[in-house]
Design an enzyme around this catalytic site. Structure first.
Site, PDB file in Angstrom:
ATOM      1  CB  ALA A 108      -6.070   5.929  18.017  1.00  0.00           C
ATOM      2  CB  SER A 156      -0.943  -0.011   1.203  1.00  0.00           C
ATOM      3  OG  SER A 156      -0.238  -0.274   2.394  1.00  0.00           O
ATOM      4  CB  ALA A 176      -4.757  18.994  13.139  1.00  0.00           C
ATOM      5  CD  GLU A 233       1.000   7.563   5.275  1.00  0.00           C
ATOM      6  OE1 GLU A 233       0.844   6.447   5.819  1.00  0.00           O
ATOM      7  OE2 GLU A 233       1.435   8.557   5.872  1.00  0.00           O
ATOM      8  N   GLY A 293      -3.939  11.657  16.293  1.00  0.00           N
ATOM      9  CA  GLY A 293      -3.368  12.928  15.834  1.00  0.00           C
ATOM     10  C   GLY A 293      -2.454  13.489  16.902  1.00  0.00           C
ATOM     11  CG  ASP A 294       1.502  14.526  16.311  1.00  0.00           C
ATOM     12  OD1 ASP A 294       1.689  13.553  17.076  1.00  0.00           O
ATOM     13  OD2 ASP A 294       2.042  14.630  15.193  1.00  0.00           O
ATOM     14  CG  HIS A 303       1.642   1.769   4.662  1.00  0.00           C
ATOM     15  ND1 HIS A 303       0.422   1.897   4.034  1.00  0.00           N
ATOM     16  CD2 HIS A 303       1.943   2.997   5.148  1.00  0.00           C
ATOM     17  CE1 HIS A 303       0.017   3.151   4.119  1.00  0.00           C
ATOM     18  NE2 HIS A 303       0.916   3.851   4.785  1.00  0.00           N
ATOM     19  CG  HIS A 337       2.997   7.728  20.698  1.00  0.00           C
ATOM     20  ND1 HIS A 337       2.759   8.708  21.631  1.00  0.00           N
ATOM     21  CD2 HIS A 337       2.668   8.258  19.494  1.00  0.00           C
ATOM     22  CE1 HIS A 337       2.274   9.787  21.013  1.00  0.00           C
ATOM     23  NE2 HIS A 337       2.215   9.537  19.724  1.00  0.00           N
ATOM     24  CG  PHE A 366       9.778  13.071  10.068  1.00  0.00           C
ATOM     25  CD1 PHE A 366       8.866  14.088  10.287  1.00  0.00           C
ATOM     26  CD2 PHE A 366       9.317  11.796   9.760  1.00  0.00           C
ATOM     27  CE1 PHE A 366       7.511  13.841  10.211  1.00  0.00           C
ATOM     28  CE2 PHE A 366       7.959  11.550   9.683  1.00  0.00           C
ATOM     29  CZ  PHE A 366       7.049  12.560   9.916  1.00  0.00           C
ATOM     30  CD  GLN A 426       6.519   7.004  13.052  1.00  0.00           C
ATOM     31  OE1 GLN A 426       6.442   7.067  11.819  1.00  0.00           O
ATOM     32  NE2 GLN A 426       6.037   7.929  13.840  1.00  0.00           N
ATOM     33  CE1 TYR A 486       3.487   6.293  16.388  1.00  0.00           C
ATOM     34  CE2 TYR A 486       1.691   5.100  17.443  1.00  0.00           C
ATOM     35  CZ  TYR A 486       2.137   6.139  16.647  1.00  0.00           C
ATOM     36  OH  TYR A 486       1.230   7.013  16.122  1.00  0.00           O
TER      37      TYR A 486
HETATM   38  P1  FAD Z   1      -3.087   6.692  20.199  1.00  0.00           P
HETATM   39  O1  FAD Z   1      -3.108   5.263  19.806  1.00  0.00           O
HETATM   40  O2  FAD Z   1      -4.330   7.249  20.806  1.00  0.00           O
HETATM   41  O3  FAD Z   1      -1.867   6.868  21.216  1.00  0.00           O
HETATM   42  C1  FAD Z   1      -1.323   8.150  21.512  1.00  0.00           C
HETATM   43  C2  FAD Z   1      -0.568   8.118  22.817  1.00  0.00           C
HETATM   44  O4  FAD Z   1      -1.465   8.098  23.918  1.00  0.00           O
HETATM   45  C3  FAD Z   1       0.318   6.880  23.016  1.00  0.00           C
HETATM   46  O5  FAD Z   1       1.466   7.283  23.713  1.00  0.00           O
HETATM   47  C4  FAD Z   1      -0.531   5.956  23.851  1.00  0.00           C
HETATM   48  O6  FAD Z   1       0.235   5.004  24.567  1.00  0.00           O
HETATM   49  C5  FAD Z   1      -1.251   6.973  24.746  1.00  0.00           C
HETATM   50  N1  FAD Z   1      -2.569   6.564  25.218  1.00  0.00           N
HETATM   51  C6  FAD Z   1      -3.533   5.874  24.557  1.00  0.00           C
HETATM   52  N2  FAD Z   1      -4.645   5.749  25.297  1.00  0.00           N
HETATM   53  C7  FAD Z   1      -4.406   6.416  26.466  1.00  0.00           C
HETATM   54  C8  FAD Z   1      -5.176   6.684  27.633  1.00  0.00           C
HETATM   55  N3  FAD Z   1      -6.430   6.247  27.753  1.00  0.00           N
HETATM   56  N4  FAD Z   1      -4.606   7.408  28.630  1.00  0.00           N
HETATM   57  C9  FAD Z   1      -3.328   7.888  28.511  1.00  0.00           C
HETATM   58  N5  FAD Z   1      -2.548   7.664  27.420  1.00  0.00           N
HETATM   59  C10 FAD Z   1      -3.083   6.947  26.414  1.00  0.00           C
HETATM   60  N6  FAD Z   1      -0.951  12.224  12.171  1.00  0.00           N
HETATM   61  C11 FAD Z   1      -1.770  13.097  11.543  1.00  0.00           C
HETATM   62  O7  FAD Z   1      -2.031  14.188  12.060  1.00  0.00           O
HETATM   63  N7  FAD Z   1      -2.333  12.801  10.319  1.00  0.00           N
HETATM   64  C12 FAD Z   1      -2.127  11.619   9.705  1.00  0.00           C
HETATM   65  O8  FAD Z   1      -2.655  11.370   8.613  1.00  0.00           O
HETATM   66  C13 FAD Z   1      -1.263  10.661  10.332  1.00  0.00           C
HETATM   67  N8  FAD Z   1      -1.028   9.456   9.779  1.00  0.00           N
HETATM   68  C14 FAD Z   1      -0.261   8.538  10.452  1.00  0.00           C
HETATM   69  C15 FAD Z   1      -0.095   7.264   9.889  1.00  0.00           C
HETATM   70  C16 FAD Z   1       0.687   6.306  10.546  1.00  0.00           C
HETATM   71  C17 FAD Z   1       0.819   4.919   9.923  1.00  0.00           C
HETATM   72  C18 FAD Z   1       1.341   6.627  11.768  1.00  0.00           C
HETATM   73  C19 FAD Z   1       2.219   5.608  12.443  1.00  0.00           C
HETATM   74  C20 FAD Z   1       1.164   7.880  12.332  1.00  0.00           C
HETATM   75  C21 FAD Z   1       0.358   8.848  11.689  1.00  0.00           C
HETATM   76  N9  FAD Z   1       0.138  10.115  12.242  1.00  0.00           N
HETATM   77  C22 FAD Z   1      -0.686  11.012  11.602  1.00  0.00           C
HETATM   78  C23 FAD Z   1       0.779  10.507  13.510  1.00  0.00           C
HETATM   79  C24 FAD Z   1      -0.117  10.253  14.749  1.00  0.00           C
HETATM   80  O9  FAD Z   1      -1.263  11.047  14.683  1.00  0.00           O
HETATM   81  C25 FAD Z   1       0.686  10.592  15.998  1.00  0.00           C
HETATM   82  O10 FAD Z   1       1.738   9.674  16.172  1.00  0.00           O
HETATM   83  C26 FAD Z   1      -0.121  10.756  17.282  1.00  0.00           C
HETATM   84  O11 FAD Z   1       0.695  11.388  18.243  1.00  0.00           O
HETATM   85  C27 FAD Z   1      -0.614   9.453  17.894  1.00  0.00           C
HETATM   86  O12 FAD Z   1      -1.653   8.919  17.178  1.00  0.00           O
HETATM   87  P2  FAD Z   1      -2.178   7.424  17.504  1.00  0.00           P
HETATM   88  O13 FAD Z   1      -3.328   7.166  16.640  1.00  0.00           O
HETATM   89  O14 FAD Z   1      -1.068   6.470  17.497  1.00  0.00           O
HETATM   90  O15 FAD Z   1      -2.686   7.654  19.025  1.00  0.00           O
END
Ligand code: FAD
Length: 285
Positions: A122, A16, A52, A18, A109-110, A264, A146, A213, A173, A142
């Site tokens: 997420a 795939s 965002a 991206e 998202g960040d 990917h 992360h 990065f 990642q 990750y």
């Molecule tokens: P989550 O899975 O929610 O995790 C985020 C952090 O929170 C982790 O440290 C986790 O351990 C912690 N956590 C989870 N649940 C809890 C809880 N209940 N309490 C406390 N801590 C918790 N970013 C963009 O803006 N746009 C994109 O299109 C984009 N595409 C991406 C594609 C891929 C394949 C990857 C790997 C990353 C991408 N990102 C993108 C980056 C991503 O948004 C960031 O890495 C973001 O900081 C974390 O997103 P996540 O979905 O992994 O979050």
């Protein structure tokens, strides 16, 4: 040698690609040239990131729609939840479903600068999407943890929650240490995480950008990468492409031999390296 021999016997590799929404006319041309070049390889899907900042969702959707119309390849939007309310997210998901989209990359998202917590992670977005419709959902993983997670086990349990909420695959990642990826895959399996763990491959073409990065994504850049790119900052792109392709090819050879069936590619909207690596993997379309 044995590695190349086993590579020539590879079957059923899926890929795939991206992309990100282009921000200028020139970037627009580069993107569509790359999409056209990579589409004949019949990837499982092409995904489009979502930033965002305002207006980006429409751009993501426009690119997704056009990829599908122009190439027939399944196109997959990324969606983040830090910057939207649950009602907005449900509406977006419903619109996507109504326009025929069946897979979403679901992310938190960040966090905006100055923010430390969020109401939605997420895993919550995965549940919300599954409530709207039966999407296939990819999430992020990750191998090197992360950056915000207190430890690797906490982060692994988060991945498990995303699986239990209904995700079917996790895209990692980017990374450079293949044994570290394989250990991560083993740990996920041992934790009962029922997800296809898809390595995210970043073909490197600019070392300086990579270092920047990698710094904020907690990705370790091995010293040998530095040595390989050393002295080439002002050299032509073709030379750096050759080095980058060589690094990524070494990685995918090892991973394919270890049973990885889906790769990917973070294309950064370029096609050259991803195309060459796919060709080597036997992905010819
Ligand atoms: P989550 O899975 O929610 O995790 C985020 C952090 O929170 C982790 O440290 C986790 O351990 C912690 N956590 C989870 N649940 C809890 C809880 N209940 N309490 C406390 N801590 C918790 N970013 C963009 O803006 N746009 C994109 O299109 C984009 N595409 C991406 C594609 C891929 C394949 C990857 C790997 C990353 C991408 N990102 C993108 C980056 C991503 O948004 C960031 O890495 C973001 O900081 C974390 O997103 P996540 O979905 O992994 O979050």
């Amino acid at each position: 040698d044995a590695l190349n021999q086993s590579l020539s016997e590879l079957r059923d590799i899926n890929v795939s690609f991206e992309f990100f929404p282009p921000k200028s006319e020139k970037m627009e041309q580069t993107l569509w040239k790359s999409v056209e070049r990579l589409a004949p390889l019949k990837p499982s899907y092409m995904s489009v990131t979502y930033g965002a900042n305002s207006g980006e969702r429409d751009r993501t959707h426009d690119v997704v729609k056009r990829i599908h119309q122009q190439t027939g390849v399944d196109a997959v939007p990324h969606l983040t939840c830090v910057d939207a309310t649950p009602d907005e997210l449900r509406q977006i998901a419903q619109d996507y479903w109504n326009s025929g989209i069946r897979r979403i990359v679901a992310l938190r998202g960040d966090l905006p600068p100055g923010t430390e917590k969020t109401d939605m992670y997420a895993a919550d977005l995965v549940s919300l999407l599954k409530d709207v419709a039966d999407f296939d959902i990819s999430v992020a993983a990750y191998p090197e943890k992360h950056p915000e997670a207190p430890n690797a086990q906490f982060d692994l349990l988060n991945l498990k929650r995303k699986a239990e909420a209904g995700a079917s695959e996790a895209i990692t990642q980017f990374f450079f240490d293949t044994s570290m990826f394989l250990r991560f895959r083993d740990r996920a399996a041992a934790a009962g995480i029922d997800l296809d763990i898809v390595p995210g491959i970043l073909p490197v073409t600019n070392y300086q950008t990579l270092v920047k990065f990698a710094g904020f994504t907690n990705v370790h850049v091995p010293a040998y990468l530095h040595r390989l790119f050393e002295g080439l900052d002002d050299d032509d792109q073709a030379t750096r492409n050759l080095i980058g392709a060589n690094i990524a090819m070494d990685m995918v050879k090892v991973l394919a031999k270890e049973g990885v069936k889906h790769f990917h590619f973070y294309t950064l909207n370029r096609s050259e390296l991803s195309y060459a690596i796919c060709h080597m993997l036997g992905v010819r379309g």
